[in-house]
Motif scaffolding. Structure first.
Motif, PDB file in Angstrom:
ATOM      1  N   LEU A 133      45.580  28.127  37.011  1.00  0.00           N
ATOM      2  CA  LEU A 133      47.007  27.981  36.736  1.00  0.00           C
ATOM      3  C   LEU A 133      47.334  26.642  36.066  1.00  0.00           C
ATOM      4  CD1 LEU A 133      48.595  29.482  39.972  1.00  0.00           C
ATOM      5  CD2 LEU A 133      48.382  30.545  37.719  1.00  0.00           C
ATOM      6  N   VAL A 178      51.401  23.084  37.153  1.00  0.00           N
ATOM      7  CA  VAL A 178      51.323  24.387  36.495  1.00  0.00           C
ATOM      8  C   VAL A 178      51.668  24.234  35.019  1.00  0.00           C
ATOM      9  CG1 VAL A 178      52.207  26.728  36.483  1.00  0.00           C
ATOM     10  CG2 VAL A 178      51.897  25.527  38.632  1.00  0.00           C
ATOM     11  N   ARG A 224      48.788  36.031  34.762  1.00  0.00           N
ATOM     12  CA  ARG A 224      48.739  34.589  35.015  1.00  0.00           C
ATOM     13  C   ARG A 224      50.005  33.878  34.501  1.00  0.00           C
ATOM     14  NH1 ARG A 224      49.422  30.434  32.381  1.00  0.00           N
ATOM     15  NH2 ARG A 224      48.492  28.452  32.976  1.00  0.00           N
ATOM     16  N   THR A 243      52.789  26.169  31.625  1.00  0.00           N
ATOM     17  CA  THR A 243      53.414  27.412  31.192  1.00  0.00           C
ATOM     18  C   THR A 243      53.643  27.366  29.694  1.00  0.00           C
ATOM     19  OG1 THR A 243      55.652  26.561  31.519  1.00  0.00           O
ATOM     20  CG2 THR A 243      54.608  27.626  33.395  1.00  0.00           C
ATOM     21  N   ALA A 289      52.416  31.673  36.848  1.00  0.00           N
ATOM     22  CA  ALA A 289      52.555  30.251  36.545  1.00  0.00           C
ATOM     23  C   ALA A 289      54.019  29.886  36.300  1.00  0.00           C
ATOM     24  CB  ALA A 289      51.718  29.890  35.316  1.00  0.00           C
ATOM     25  N   SER A 335      56.042  27.199  38.541  1.00  0.00           N
ATOM     26  CA  SER A 335      56.603  26.011  37.888  1.00  0.00           C
ATOM     27  C   SER A 335      58.049  25.775  38.302  1.00  0.00           C
ATOM     28  CB  SER A 335      56.517  26.173  36.370  1.00  0.00           C
ATOM     29  OG  SER A 335      57.392  27.184  35.908  1.00  0.00           O
ATOM     30  N   TRP A 380      43.955  32.354  42.539  1.00  0.00           N
ATOM     31  CA  TRP A 380      44.593  31.319  41.707  1.00  0.00           C
ATOM     32  C   TRP A 380      45.375  30.333  42.569  1.00  0.00           C
ATOM     33  CZ3 TRP A 380      46.950  35.391  37.835  1.00  0.00           C
ATOM     34  CH2 TRP A 380      45.906  35.973  37.116  1.00  0.00           C
TER      35      TRP A 380
END
Length: 1693
Positions: free
Chosen positions: A1328, A1536, A1363, A1538, A1367, A1371, A1496
């Motif tokens: 992540l 995280v 994922r 993104t 994520a 976040s 994860w």
């Protein structure tokens, strides 16, 4: 208190009076005398017992200046004193801040002299003085600071009962002011006298000396405005030059903080005393001041411009004494001073600007204009001295024509001369206005008479000198070589000119082409101003003379008929006019370009009024001397008398000029006549507002419909008009419309309104020839369908006043005038001259004369028309004599085939008609005969036109017949060929089918150059995938211009690899992102290209030429840095640093159709699980070469061609990888597999940047259509090249094992939740925390090739799809729960599935349940959905772009084109499930996805367990008073990673620039902890830094450069606030561009010189942001530097 202040002031004065004003180091021979000059001080003696003579302490002082850099000072001090760099740097900083620094105190003078010689060798100022005196001076500086500070005490009044008390500050300020305006008490002198008395009495043991008040001779009652006694303020003002930087600044603050704020009384006294000391102040400023910017003379602006000084300053200011002192300093006076050459140091200095400015301030005072006190108008002695000063500058910097050789060296003294003329012009205008009293004009007349007397004396002396020179040389001197007929003047300076046979006229002798001529005549300009001001006079002279005749006759006894005096005085403006014409004609071409520049500046807007005054004096000359004498003098001065007698060839033989030059002189001659006759604004006393309106209209007309910018328009208009009219903008608004700038580089413009085009005169006197032609073209276009005579000129009526200018209209009654116009037309139509301009000018003069007949008030009537019809002119070599009317008719009767003369012919017809109606019976008979002839000619022309038209029709018919015959022959030949070569029908059908298929293929292809293999496009019968060929780029090499396709040479694309921080901000969709969320360590690599191709051998040759250029031009700042392997594209000048080889001919692409969603669990069960577990156990690459075989099968075959070592793909991509690592900051070294990972990440980062940049291109286009084609091509080439290079690298020993190890790390990071066991390797980065696209790139370039290759792209995307969702949600927890970010949730929405999924994720991360509830309550489910959708949209676009580049996947979207939602279209193309199918409660309960996500989350939690188990940010725990928990900060900026939510942009700027300016003076620099003197705002992060300041330098790099290293990578974008300019930086280069701020007129104001409010133009700012976002700054800067050749670096531009 008063006693303390007075004692302090007296100590300061005593100290500074003994200080030297000129600082210099004595010569070695003067050392002993220099040392003995300082009086010995008892406490400075250091005489050891028995050592002999006394030794004194002396100090070596280094002074500040504004010419040397810090590095120069540091180097010299370090060398001279043998100290470290840090110590020398401290000295330089102290000198810069304080103004001076004591370098050494010693009793060894020779050591000080040695150090001083080294330091002063580069021009630094040093001084050696007694250490005691130096210490006293420093104490005096401290006392100045104390007085300044003590005057700023608490400014609050006190009251007690009924009594009130003044504020402490006001009491102290008043006390200081009173003591400053008191006489000085000389403590030191009295002390010395007392000591001398003690010494005489022999009392050497006296304990001390007492000084009483009586000893100080204090005189309290003193006239403070008297100049007989010096006050303390006088001594301090005169001591300003002896002070240093800090003391001077403090003293100025002291004066402002006391006298300026203490009431008008002290302000007036300060102004008077300053004026009293002005002469020594200005002398020191002009000649001796080291730091002119700190001089007290700059205080004159605040003093001399104050309104309260107008009552006392004129009578107290020693204007008369100043002029007398300047006159006495010369110790002689004469009629004519030597002409200044303007080559001295004083002339080159711009400091004299203050002298002229202050003079204008004084002249602007009311009491000099009118009042009871004496002013310039009533004090003739002051006027005499002023005129004498003007005589010093009269005819300065004269020019002499080079005739036999070109000037060797063009000097720049003319710049100083024109700067002086600019100031002189303003000053003489101001003096003329001071002489203009409304009550009486007699003084104007007297001043004009006196000016004429001085001018006459000056002109006599000038003329006599020239005559003696010419007579002595008898016309044969080198300078008079053009005098072909060896003309010489008579003894009186005149010669006879007989232009009209039998009518000789005496004219002053002068040859502009051979004698010295000057542009600068301030006495003549002053006379023109006086005559212009007298235009308001309305009285009759008692002797019946006009005012002009009276003032030019003056007090002499000469009769009025003697015009010798007038001709002599008016010679200077006539010479200047002729000089300008000759320069334009190229007569002075051997004098170089500087003379042409002088002529251009003389007629520019800044100095044009001087030329206007010359023309006004010529009008005066015409009125006084009469037209015959004036026109003859002009012909003689222009050397055109023979030309206007009908003999152009003979004129060339006499003057020695070329025919073209003489033609240009004739054009200018006629243009001057038009101006003198038609320009009447000064004569009729046109009000300034109307004159300004006329100027605006005519300057706007030049630009037509394009318009003109405000600053350009105001710059073309005289300052006198702009300043005299109260509101320039109001006048402009009445005649023009404003157009706001539409583009990003243009400015707002003003366009002339349609109703004002009728006021435009194409013969406006300030137009150049080109401008006149442009205006005529605009007017012709506007009157294209008009039948009126729009071109007929308009003239203002001249009233018959006492000035006598009504006689101007008599010029047209002159026989000389008729001859001039006659031969101007004759020489063109019937002579050898070919000039349309001469004809147009002659016609314009005739039209003006005809119009003047109807506008004159002097009873002239139709006299001009009669002269045109009756005055006969003898033609050279022709016995016939013609009148001007007969000539015009002859011109009309001849055949005129020249299109350029058609307009002139029509105007001649109009003139002929008018003359025929006004010129009497003879004129009527001539015109009637012409009309009859013209009627017959018209009929002939009609018949001729009909014949020509018939010929055209016949020719067209013949051409059509020939065409038909040719087509018939072609058809017959085609039929014969078909019969002889029969073709099978089946082949023809196949060709037709192939053609149709090709058309369908072209419609389906989204990129040019694709070829589809299949022959059918029926989608219903197609398989799920089709293939087609995509051709790699090929074309012409831009270096050798040979084709790259089909050849054996290796070629490639020119590219640029650069570090980028565009995507460094990890955003979560909020408006404000705190600085601690920025990933400062994340710098990606962006690869770009211009798309141009070059052979590899050509590239090597080109780069070798760049190296040669760098060696040959070592001092130049080159646009590229060869140490970074940089170069410029030879074609488009785009910056590059790498060569990307193109090794393939075509690539097979897959056109895929929409299918059902991919399920990862099924893929895992079908074989991915076995592959992953086998890879972890090391069972995948058991067989040697297995991984290599898989990579080789994925590589596209190379095209044919010979290969060398340097063209080997492995070698080429290793070079590319070195460049990539160098851009990252890594040291270049031999790289193999290690460099591949960085290349994979660079491609992924480039894909991310391209996706973000393309978001604003349009929603209806696909991502591949939004990205530029050359960027797509580069991605495809890079992907194929990396696969090829990876396959080649795998042949090396150990490469397969490293590839396998990297695959194990990725597989474990992705599938750790569904796999058993653990991997033994270094600590892995949680999945992540990886960027999704970076990880996908590594998979598809590495482990993805080993498992399924391109066919597994969909499955891998589905994993990363999940994922990205996870994520994004995590976040939000981090940003809101642990960072405390505020968010606007928007419209609330309830969704139990989303809530359950969100809480399940937080549980997997072991986050407290109460914290999860608080975050969900603050954010809301609706905001979570919008945020996830935005991130998934960006991720999906990236996947489509990467799939096209890496796998060659083209999506067939024909059946989903109607889908309006882009994210839905992309989801179906990528075969992904809907977001709601993932985000639901069941997902985190059981199943494959649950174990995947659990793995994860466990990886992320293990990074920082205390962080995730903490109670979160304090803002979520209630009010501040209730917070008792400890906030646990994260160990990394943000966990995280993104997808980028918003399009990155530069920081927002305020709408008004003054808001940013106010903010900049409050911000503190983070490095030096001070407010920057020249702040620069980083537009990437919003940090204020010091611009061009030494305080924050590091290794010779400024703070802008230092800050960019950690903010923008290789680039920086700064807004220099006080200079209002954008600074773009790339590495060590940079450039300045216009700011995004515009004023109300749509213009930028670089440097804030105009002072108008500035407003943000968002469109321009967006373009700047786009330039940064598209990574275009490096190429932009390189192009800017390439376009400018410099020798000192870009900072010197």
């Amino acid at each position: 208190m008063r006693s303390t202040i007075s004692t302090v002031l007296d100590f300061m004065i005593d100290t500074f009076c003994d200080s030297p004003s000129k600082l210099s180091v004595p010569l070695p021979s003067e050392h002993s005398a220099f040392i003995s000059a300082d009086p010995p001080e008892v406490r400075e003696l250091e005489t050891p017992i028995g050592s002999g003579s006394a030794r004194y302490y002396h100090s070596l002082v280094l002074w500040n200046d504004e010419t040397h850099s810090f590095n120069e000072v540091i180097d010299q001090v370090k060398e001279a004193m043998d100290i470290s760099v840090d110590e020398a740097k401290a000295v330089a900083e102290t000198v810069d801040f304080h103004g001076r620094q004591v370098l050494r105190v010693s009793v060894e003078p020779e050591e000080l002299f040695r150090i001083s010689r080294i330091i002063s060798s580069i021009g630094l100022t040093v001084s050696i003085r007694s250490a005691r005196e130096t210490f006293r001076e420093e104490i005096a500086g401290v006392l100045i600071d104390w007085l300044k500070d003590v005057s700023k005490q608490v400014n609050v009044s006190r009251s007690h009962g009924d009594s009130s008390y003044q504020a402490i500050a006001s009491v102290i300020q008043r006390s200081i002011c009173e003591e400053l305006f008191a006489p000085r008490r000389e403590f030191k002198r009295i002390l010395v006298q007392k000591l001398a008395e003690i010494a005489e009495n022999g009392d050497v043991n006296a304990a001390g000396v007492s000084i009483g008040r009586d000893d100080l001779a204090f005189t309290p009652d003193v006239d403070l405005t008297s100049t007989e006694m010096k006050l303390r303020i006088d001594h301090l003002i005169l001591s300003d030059i002896k002070m240093w930087k800090r003391a001077r600044n403090s003293s100025r603050e002291l004066y402002i903080g006391t006298m300026i704020v203490s009431g008008d009384d002290f302000k007036k006294l300060m102004g008077v005393r300053f004026a009293y000391s002005y002469l020594p102040l200005i002398t020191n400023y002009l000649l001796h001041d080291r730091e002119p910017d700190l001089s007290i003379i700059n205080f004159s602006v605040q003093l001399f411009t104050a309104f309260y000084l107008s009552e006392v300053l004129p009578e107290r200011f020693p204007l008369k004494n100043f002029h007398l002192a300047a006159k006495n300093a010369r110790e002689w006076t004469c009629t004519r001073y030597p002409k200044l050459g303007c080559d001295s140091q004083a002339a080159r200095s711009r400091r004299d600007w203050h002298l002229f400015q202050d003079s204008r301030y004084i002249l602007s005072a009311q009491r000099l204009v009118k009042g009871e006190q004496k002013g310039l108008g009533s004090d003739s002695e002051i006027l005499d001295i002023f005129l004498d000063l003007l005589r010093v500058w009269q005819a300065m910097h004269p020019q002499t024509r080079y005739t036999r050789q070109h000037i060797e060296y063009e000097q720049e003294q003319w710049i100083q001369a024109f700067n002086l003329s600019l100031q002189l012009g303003r000053m003489v205008h101001m003096v003329a206005e001071c002489l203009m009293w409304k009550e009486d004009h007699t003084h104007l007349c007297n001043a004009a008479v006196k000016t004429i007397e001085i001018l006459d004396a000056w002109c006599k002396a000038e003329e006599q000198e020239e005559v003696e020179k010419v007579l002595g040389q008898k016309g044969h001197a080198a300078g008079l070589g053009v005098n072909m007929n060896h003309r010489v003047p008579d003894s009186d300076g005149c010669h006879t000119v007989e232009f009209i046979s039998g009518k000789p006229i005496r004219s002053p002798f002068f040859n502009v082409a051979s004698q010295a001529v000057s542009f600068h005549h301030p006495l003549h300009w002053f006379l023109a101003y006086l005559i212009g001001d007298m235009m308001q006079a309305r009285w009759e002279h008692p002797n019946g003379l006009t005012i002009l005749e009276h003032i030019f006759r003056g007090s002499s006894s000469m009769p009025v008929s003697d015009l010798r005096r007038v001709s002599r005085i008016m010679e200077a403006p006539l010479q200047t006019t002729v000089l300008l014409s000759q320069i334009r004609a190229g007569v002075w071409v051997r004098n170089g370009l500087t003379l042409r520049a002088q002529a251009t500046h003389y007629r520019s807007s800044t100095l044009r009024e001087h030329y206007d005054q010359d023309l006004f004096l010529l009008q005066t000359y015409l009125v006084l001397a009469g037209p015959d004498m004036f026109l003859t003098a002009m012909l003689d001065r222009y050397d055109l008398a023979i030309w206007f007698k009908g003999n152009p060839r003979g004129c060339a033989g006499v003057t020695g000029l070329e025919d073209e030059q003489i033609g240009l002189l004739a054009e200018d001659f006629l243009e001057v006549l038009i101006t003198l006759f038609s320009e009447r604004s000064r004569i009729i006393s046109l009000p300034p507002s109307l004159e300004l309106k006329r100027e605006i209209i005519h300057h706007l007309a030049v630009s037509g419909t394009h318009g003109i910018a405000y600053s350009d328009l105001s710059g073309r208009i005289l300052d006198r008009l702009v300043s005299s009219v109260e509101d320039f903008d109001d006048v402009l608004q009445t005649v023009a419309d404003f157009k706001f700038p539409e583009g990003t580089t243009d400015s707002g413009v003003y366009v002339l309104k349609d109703q004002n085009w009728g006021d435009v005169d194409p013969w406006f006197w300030h137009y150049t020839k080109n401008q006149r032609e442009e205006v005529e073209a605009h007017l012709k276009t506007r009157h294209k369908n008009s039948s009126g005579d729009w071109w007929v000129p308009r003239l203002e009526t001249i009233a018959d006043t006492a000035m006598g200018f009504a006689k101007l209209n008599r010029m047209m009654q002159s026989e000389v005038f008729i001859h001039i116009v006659f031969f101007a037309i004759w020489n063109v139509f019937f002579g050898v001259v070919r000039s349309v301009t001469v004809v147009n000018e002659a016609v314009q003069i005739l039209a003006l004369a005809l119009v003047a007949e109807r506008t004159t008030d002097s009873g002239v009537g139709n006299e001009f028309s009669k002269l045109v019809a009756t005055t006969e002119v003898a033609i050279l070599d022709n016995v016939d004599r013609l009148t001007l009317l007969e000539l015009l008719i002859r011109v009309l009767n001849r055949e005129n085939d020249d299109d350029d003369l058609k307009d002139a012919i029509r105007k001649i017809e109009w003139i002929t008609e008018r003359v025929g109606g006004r010129g009497g019976e003879l004129a009527q008979s001539l015109t009637q005969a012409w009309r009859a002839t013209r009627g017959g000619e018209k009929q002939k022309n009609i018949e001729k036109a009909e014949v020509n038209e018939k010929k055209k029709i016949d020719a067209k018919a013949a051409a059509m017949a020939r065409k038909a015959a040719i087509m018939a022959q072609f058809a017959a030949a085609q039929k014969k060929f078909s019969e002889e070569n029969p073709v099978d029908d089946s082949d023809e059908d196949e060709a037709t089918d192939a053609s149709a298929t090709k058309c369908m293929d072209e419609d389906a292809a989204s990129h040019e150059g694709w070829d589809i293999d299949d022959t059918s496009m029926d989608l219903d019968s197609e398989p799920e995938e089709q293939t087609r060929l995509w051709e790699y780029p090929s074309g012409t090499c831009i270096f050798c211009q040979e084709e790259t396709a089909g050849g054996s040479e290796t070629y490639g694309i020119l590219g640029l690899v650069q570090p980028s921080t565009v995507l460094r901000c990890a955003e979560v969709g909020y408006d404000l992102v705190p600085s601690d969320i920025r990933l400062d360590e994340e710098i990606g690599l962006y690869i770009s290209t211009c798309g141009h191709l070059m052979h590899l051998t050509c590239f090597h040759s080109y780069y070798a030429s760049i190296r040669s250029r760098h060696e040959a031009q070592s001092n130049r700042n080159h646009p590229e840095d060869i140490e970074r392997n940089e170069f410029l594209c030879p074609l488009c000048k785009t910056l590059g640093n790498c060569f990307v080889p193109v090794l393939w001919a075509a690539k097979e692409e897959k056109i895929v159709r929409i299918k059902e969603e991919v399920t990862v669990d099924q893929w895992w069960e079908r074989g991915l699980g076995d592959f992953a577990n086998g890879l972890i156990r090391g069972e995948v690459g058991d067989t040697e070469g297995e991984i290599l075989h898989q990579f080789m099968s994925a590589v596209t075959p190379h095209r044919g061609g010979r290969e060398t070592t340097q063209s080997d793909p492995t070698y080429l991509y290793r070079r590319l990888t070195r460049t990539l690592l160098a851009a990252l900051g890594s040291e270049p070294h031999e790289v193999r597999m290690e460099g591949m990972i960085e290349m994979w990440d660079a491609i992924a980062y480039t894909v991310r940047c391209l996706e973000v940049t393309a978001r604003s291109k349009g929603e209806n286009l696909s991502i591949t259509e939004q990205v530029p084609s050359h960027a797509l091509t580069l991605l495809r080439v890079l992907c194929e090249g990396l696969l090829t290079c990876s396959a080649a690298e795998l042949r090396n020993r150990g490469s397969e094992s490293r590839m396998e190890e990297r695959g194990q790390e990725l597989i474990w990071s992705i599938f750790s939740g569904v796999m058993d066991g653990e991997i033994e390797t270094v600590p892995l980065t949680p999945f992540l925390m990886m960027d999704g696209m970076d990880a996908l790139g590594e998979v598809m370039f590495g482990v993805g090739v080993m498992k399924g290759g391109d066919d597994t792209f969909w499955e891998w995307v589905s994993v990363f799809y999940v994922r990205e969702i996870v994520a994004t949600l995590i976040s939000v927890v981090e940003a809101v729960g642990f960072r405390g970010l505020e968010v606007d949730p928007g419209e609330r929405e309830e969704d139990e599935e989303w809530s359950a999924f969100f809480k399940g994720l937080t549980a997997l991360l072991k986050i407290r349940e109460d914290l999860a509830d608080k975050v969900l309550d603050r954010v809301g489910v609706g905001h979570l959905k919008r945020l996830v959708s935005t991130c998934i949209l960006g991720f999906s676009r990236e996947c489509v772009l990467f799939g096209w580049a890496r796998c060659g996947i083209v999506f067939d979207t024909s059946n989903i084109q109607d889908e309006p939602d882009e994210i839905e279209r992309l989801r179906r193309c990528l075969r992904l499930p809907k977001i709601n199918a993932i985000v639901k409660k069941h997902t985190l309960e059981t199943g494959f996805n649950y174990h995947l996500i659990e793995g994860w989350c466990q990886q992320l939690h293990d990074i920082d367990p205390p962080y995730f188990s903490s109670p979160g940010h304090p803002s979520l725990s209630g009010p501040p008073g209730a917070i008792t928990i400890r906030y646990v900060r994260p160990t990394t900026p943000l966990y995280v990673a993104t997808c980028t939510v918003r399009i990155p942009a530069l920081i927002p700027l305020p709408h008004r620039l003054d808001t940013l300016f106010e903010e900049s003076i409050r911000r503190i620099c983070k490095r030096c902890k001070q407010v920057p003197t020249d702040p620069a705002l980083c537009l990437l992060c919003g940090t204020f830094v010091c611009s061009q300041s030494y305080c924050c330098q590091e290794e010779d790099k400024g703070e802008c450069h230092i800050h960019s290293r950690g903010c923008g990578g290789d680039v920086g974008i700064y807004f220099i606030i006080k200079k209002c300019v954008i600074y773009l930086m790339h590495n060590d280069n940079g450039c300045f561009i216009h700011p995004p701020y515009l004023d109300s007129h749509g213009e930028v104001d670089v440097g804030l010189r105009r002072g108008r409010p500035q407003y943000l133009n968002q469109k321009r700012y967006d373009e700047l942001s786009k330039l940064w976002l598209t990574h275009g700054i490096p190429s932009f800067v390189a192009r800017k530097i390439e376009s400018t050749f410099d020798v000192g670096g870009w900072i010197t531009l």
